[in-house]
Scaffold this active site. Structure first.
Site, mmCIF file in Angstrom:
data_model
loop_
_atom_site.group_PDB
_atom_site.id
_atom_site.type_symbol
_atom_site.label_atom_id
_atom_site.label_comp_id
_atom_site.label_asym_id
_atom_site.label_seq_id
_atom_site.Cartn_x
_atom_site.Cartn_y
_atom_site.Cartn_z
ATOM 1 N N HIS A 9 1.571 1.981 9.818
ATOM 2 C CA HIS A 9 1.136 3.458 9.929
ATOM 3 C C HIS A 9 1.034 3.515 11.340
ATOM 4 O O HIS A 9 1.233 2.833 12.228
ATOM 5 C CB HIS A 9 0.098 4.059 9.364
ATOM 6 N N LEU A 47 13.343 8.573 -9.121
ATOM 7 C CA LEU A 47 14.891 8.037 -8.788
ATOM 8 C C LEU A 47 14.949 6.894 -9.335
ATOM 9 O O LEU A 47 16.050 6.363 -9.032
ATOM 10 C CB LEU A 47 14.780 7.928 -7.201
ATOM 11 N N ASP A 54 3.917 9.150 14.901
ATOM 12 C CA ASP A 54 4.395 9.869 13.847
ATOM 13 C C ASP A 54 5.288 10.943 14.266
ATOM 14 O O ASP A 54 6.327 11.074 13.747
ATOM 15 C CB ASP A 54 3.211 10.333 12.909
#
Length: 322
Positions: A135, A70, A164
């Site tokens: 995380h 990208l 998550d």
């Protein structure tokens, strides 16, 4: 129409890695959406992260996959083309990353006003921590979840990547709501899904309790009627006997009817000690034979292997049928 076809014709572009973004789009794919996963050259790093690489197909099966750089004009142009024909873009990169490539929510929604742009990031699109990395374990530590999960009196890691998973689920929920709203007014939307916020949402029950009754606990093992007990073969029973009638059935199975009236004693450790002494006299299999017919909210603590076998076909799509 069944729920598996509810999103037929909806086109989703996913620019995300690891679990939250891919889980979000996998849920929507399970409802009939078409998902194109865009990864950097080399693909999603999850493919190389042993042993979690074994989960890659679980989160990404059924998607069209493209690898695009990208930062290169041709890669950015290809993503822009995909988004022009899409209903939803799930951006799992850090806030501002796509914007620096000329692919931010403002530019894309000018070109495609019906686009639902869902940014799924660590700490959200705004605020002083927006660029901070994180995380699953970080969010669970900051939300108080780790502190509420105890093993031998010490904080312990939850046994699943709860943040998550639930952040992917909350993002999918927001996208469904935005699609419904767009069907009414024809307008797209910008959604800000935060993993830290999802982790705090999971702990909202305890925040409410703490603010009204500081120090009070119920579902984290402090009560004899809601905790784990070790069996004779080193396995465990999970006793979730909140209601008095379930507790009474459990005490009956223990052949300790005298404990029924002590469910809410102030000294819960004394009650738990009595229960533990009885549970330790039989194996898990023996207790299963005794408890299974009683409908007492007492279950065996299964290993991952046992639970996987019992679950049958493994899927991260929503366990719901229409």
């Amino acid at each position: 129409m069944s729920i598996e076809r509810a999103l037929e014709g909806v086109r989703i572009v996913e620019v995300a890695t690891y679990f939250p973004g891919p889980l979000c789009t996998q849920i929507l794919l399970g409802m009939g959406a078409q998902v194109t996963k865009v990864s950097r050259p080399g693909g999603d790093p999850l493919k190389e992260l042993t042993p979690l690489d074994a989960t890659y197909a679980l989160f990404n099966g059924g998607k069209e996959e493209l690898e695009l750089d990208l930062r290169a004009p041709e890669g950015a142009a290809r993503l822009r083309e995909l988004v022009m024909e899409a209903d939803v873009l799930v951006d799992g990169l850090r806030p501002g990353a796509l914007e620096r490539m000329g692919l931010g929510e403002t530019a894309l929604r000018v070109a495609n006003p019906r686009l639902i742009y869902c940014a799924l990031s660590a700490y959200g699109r705004h605020g002083p921590e927006r660029s901070r990395a994180g995380h699953d374990l970080d969010f669970e530590a900051l939300s108080g979840m780790v502190g509420a999960t105890l093993a031998n009196g010490e904080p312990a890691m939850p046994g699943a990547p709860l943040t998550d998973m639930v952040s992917g689920l909350t993002a999918a929920t927001g996208i469904l709501a935005a699609l419904l709203a767009r069907a009414k007014d024809g307008q797209g939307a910008i959604l800000d899904a935060s993993m830290a916020g999802a982790s705090r949402w999971l702990m909202a029950l305890w925040y409410s309790v703490e603010r009204q009754r500081p120090g009070a606990r119920l579902l984290t093992g402090e009560r004899a009627y809601y905790r784990l007990y070790r069996t004779a073969d080193g396995r465990h029973l999970a006793a979730a006997t909140l209601e008095p009638h379930f507790w009474a059935r459990f005490c009956g199975a223990l052949e300790r009817p005298d404990l029924v009236a002590r469910q809410f004693d102030a000294d819960q450790e004394a009650v738990a000690h009595e229960v533990a002494a009885v549970v330790a006299q039989r194996t898990l299999a023996e207790w299963q034979g005794i408890l299974a017919p009683l409908d007492a909210c007492v279950s065996p603590v299964l290993t991952i292997a046992e639970a996987a076998e019992a679950a049958g076909e493994i899927s991260v799509r929503l366990p719901i049928r229409g």
